[in-house]
Design a protein around this motif. Structure first.
Motif, PDB file in Angstrom:
ATOM      1  N   ILE A 181      -9.748   3.347   9.209  1.00 53.57           N
ATOM      2  CA  ILE A 181     -10.872   2.633   9.301  1.00 53.57           C
ATOM      3  C   ILE A 181     -10.657   1.473  10.109  1.00 53.57           C
ATOM      4  O   ILE A 181     -11.617   1.352  11.118  1.00 53.57           O
ATOM      5  N   LEU A 182      -9.622   1.036  10.432  1.00 59.64           N
ATOM      6  CA  LEU A 182      -9.137   0.257  11.747  1.00 59.64           C
ATOM      7  C   LEU A 182      -9.469   0.959  13.037  1.00 59.64           C
ATOM      8  O   LEU A 182     -10.145   0.432  13.944  1.00 59.64           O
ATOM      9  N   GLU A 211      -3.087   5.074   1.258  1.00 61.45           N
ATOM     10  CA  GLU A 211      -3.906   4.080   1.568  1.00 61.45           C
ATOM     11  C   GLU A 211      -3.543   3.578   3.008  1.00 61.45           C
ATOM     12  O   GLU A 211      -4.602   3.130   3.464  1.00 61.45           O
ATOM     13  N   GLN A 212      -2.460   3.394   3.184  1.00 67.66           N
ATOM     14  CA  GLN A 212      -1.859   3.024   4.417  1.00 67.66           C
ATOM     15  C   GLN A 212      -2.818   3.833   5.693  1.00 67.66           C
ATOM     16  O   GLN A 212      -3.258   3.263   6.800  1.00 67.66           O
ATOM     17  N   ARG A 268      -5.505   5.734   5.347  1.00 72.51           N
ATOM     18  CA  ARG A 268      -6.946   5.497   5.279  1.00 72.51           C
ATOM     19  C   ARG A 268      -7.354   4.189   5.777  1.00 72.51           C
ATOM     20  O   ARG A 268      -8.171   3.978   6.805  1.00 72.51           O
ATOM     21  N   LEU A 269      -6.309   3.096   5.613  1.00 77.94           N
ATOM     22  CA  LEU A 269      -6.515   1.873   6.537  1.00 77.94           C
ATOM     23  C   LEU A 269      -6.523   1.853   8.153  1.00 77.94           C
ATOM     24  O   LEU A 269      -7.344   1.336   8.737  1.00 77.94           O
ATOM     25  N   GLU A 270      -5.391   2.702   8.216  1.00 76.85           N
ATOM     26  CA  GLU A 270      -5.523   2.938   9.975  1.00 76.85           C
ATOM     27  C   GLU A 270      -6.609   3.717  10.353  1.00 76.85           C
ATOM     28  O   GLU A 270      -6.988   3.309  11.313  1.00 76.85           O
ATOM     29  N   LEU A 313       0.931  -1.101  -0.105  1.00 76.90           N
ATOM     30  CA  LEU A 313       0.025  -0.127   0.042  1.00 76.90           C
ATOM     31  C   LEU A 313       0.743   1.176  -0.159  1.00 76.90           C
ATOM     32  O   LEU A 313       1.855   1.276   0.632  1.00 76.90           O
TER      33      LEU A 313
END
Length: 164
Positions: A156-157, A149-150, A152-154, A145
């Motif tokens: 969401i998590l 993107e990283q 955004r993922l963090e 990623l």
């Protein structure tokens, strides 16, 4: 409109059911039906040297007529079908036969089509095999990623698991 369709249907039916027109002229036909049948059979096996992709039975060329008459002369003289074909091959070469004989000097003519077919099948099989292996390799390799993107993922998590 119905009359036009009916007329077209009649024309099509006549065209389809009409006997195949051969180039053999009435003056060429032998009186003995058995010999004429042999002559027609041989004529279908011989190539018109002018038209080249047509039998002498179907060709209107002058040379084809001469060959048809020659075939009939040889049959009338008592030659067998093999003797007639051998005579014409000796006179005009192997090219006069629409279907070349299976002999040592024509072996390449007989082997090329199956070899091309086998080679094409093998090439297609190898191409498909390479593509499927390449697709598997791409599917198995994880794509890292990027920073956006990283992040955004963090985010969401963090929203789904606030305690961590």
């Amino acid at each position: 409109m119905r009359k036009l369709i009916a007329a077209l249907g009649i024309v099509l039916a006549v065209a389809v059911s009409a006997p195949i027109a051969y180039a053999v002229q009435p003056d060429e036909v032998m009186t003995d039906p058995a010999k004429e049948a042999r002559a027609r059979e041989l004529s279908r096996e011989l190539r018109c040297m002018v038209c080249q992709n047509q039998s002498i039975d179907d060709s209107d060329a002058t040379l084809a007529k001469d060959l048809r008459l020659l075939v009939r002369e040889r049959i009338a003289a008592g030659d067998s079908n093999k003797q007639v074909l051998d005579y014409l091959v000796a006179r005009y070469g192997e090219f006069v036969l629409l279907k070349p004989r299976f002999e040592a000097h024509t072996l390449i003519l007989w082997l090329i089509p199956p070899l091309v077919l086998i080679g094409g099948g093998l090439g297609l099989w190898l191409h498909i095999r390479r593509r499927s292996r390449a697709a598997e390799a791409v599917a198995d390799t994880p794509v890292p990623l990027n920073a956006e993107e990283q992040a955004r993922l963090e985010g969401i998590l963090a929203e789904t698991n606030p305690k961590a």
